[in-house]
Design a protein around this motif. Structure first.
Motif, short mmCIF file in Angstrom:
data_model
loop_
_atom_site.label_atom_id
_atom_site.label_comp_id
_atom_site.label_asym_id
_atom_site.label_seq_id
_atom_site.Cartn_x
_atom_site.Cartn_y
_atom_site.Cartn_z
N UNK A 117 0.82 -1.21 0.00
CA UNK A 117 0.00 0.00 0.00
C UNK A 117 0.85 1.26 0.00
N UNK A 118 0.34 2.27 -0.67
CA UNK A 118 0.99 3.57 -0.78
C UNK A 118 0.08 4.65 -0.19
N UNK A 119 0.64 5.77 0.25
CA UNK A 119 -0.23 6.84 0.76
C UNK A 119 -1.30 7.28 -0.26
N UNK A 120 -0.99 7.22 -1.53
CA UNK A 120 -1.97 7.63 -2.54
C UNK A 120 -3.12 6.63 -2.71
N UNK A 121 -3.04 5.50 -2.02
CA UNK A 121 -4.17 4.56 -2.01
C UNK A 121 -5.21 4.94 -0.97
N UNK A 122 -4.93 5.94 -0.16
CA UNK A 122 -5.87 6.39 0.85
C UNK A 122 -7.16 6.88 0.22
N UNK A 123 -8.29 6.29 0.64
CA UNK A 123 -9.59 6.63 0.07
C UNK A 123 -10.67 5.84 0.80
N UNK A 124 -11.90 6.19 0.50
CA UNK A 124 -13.02 5.33 0.89
C UNK A 124 -13.22 4.34 -0.25
N UNK A 125 -13.21 3.07 0.11
CA UNK A 125 -13.36 2.01 -0.88
C UNK A 125 -14.80 1.51 -0.85
N UNK A 126 -15.42 1.53 -2.03
CA UNK A 126 -16.80 1.11 -2.18
C UNK A 126 -16.86 -0.20 -2.98
N UNK A 127 -17.68 -1.13 -2.51
CA UNK A 127 -17.98 -2.28 -3.35
C UNK A 127 -19.29 -1.99 -4.07
N UNK A 128 -19.43 -2.53 -5.25
CA UNK A 128 -20.60 -2.27 -6.07
C UNK A 128 -20.89 -3.49 -6.93
#
Length: 126
Positions: A85-96
């Protein structure tokens, strides 16, 4: 179909996480499922997808070789293994989930997805 995502968290750069997404309801009608993410101030972007019948997988270039999408049919659960993992992977992850054939033609397009989970936060510190 209802989706419930979990398994996010805080991890240092180089670490790993494995968010999961439980599906309930008429899952047999789905063409596929995917993970998309949204960082603050940015648009929602595609991460990975898997088709339900053919097990085809798709990845954004930014995560290829680091993330792996998988599913457990018996548990009706979707997973996303996040490695390196990288800092730029920081996010809210949504499944759809998508219940139209658009999933086969455009798996990376957010408009191909019809049902969304509530999201799980992934934070990567440097």
């Amino acid at each position: 179909v209802q989706l419930q995502a979990s398994g996010g968290g805080l991890v240092q750069a180089g670490g790993s996480l494995r968010p999961s997404c439980g599906a309930s309801g008429r899952t047999s009608s789905m063409y596929g499922m995917g993970w998309l993410r949204q960082a603050p101030g940015l648009e929602r972007e595609f991460v990975a997808a898997i088709t339900w019948r053919r097990y085809n997988t798709y990845y954004a270039d930014s995560v290829k070789g680091r993330f792996t999408i998988s599913r457990d049919n018996a548990k009706n659960t979707l997973y996303l293994q996040l490695n390196s993992l990288k800092p730029e992977d920081t996010a809210v992850y949504y499944c759809a989930a998508g219940d139209r054939s658009d999933m086969y033609a455009y798996p990376s397009s957010p408009s191909s997805y019809d049902v969304w989970g509530q999201g799980t936060q992934v934070t990567v510190s440097s």
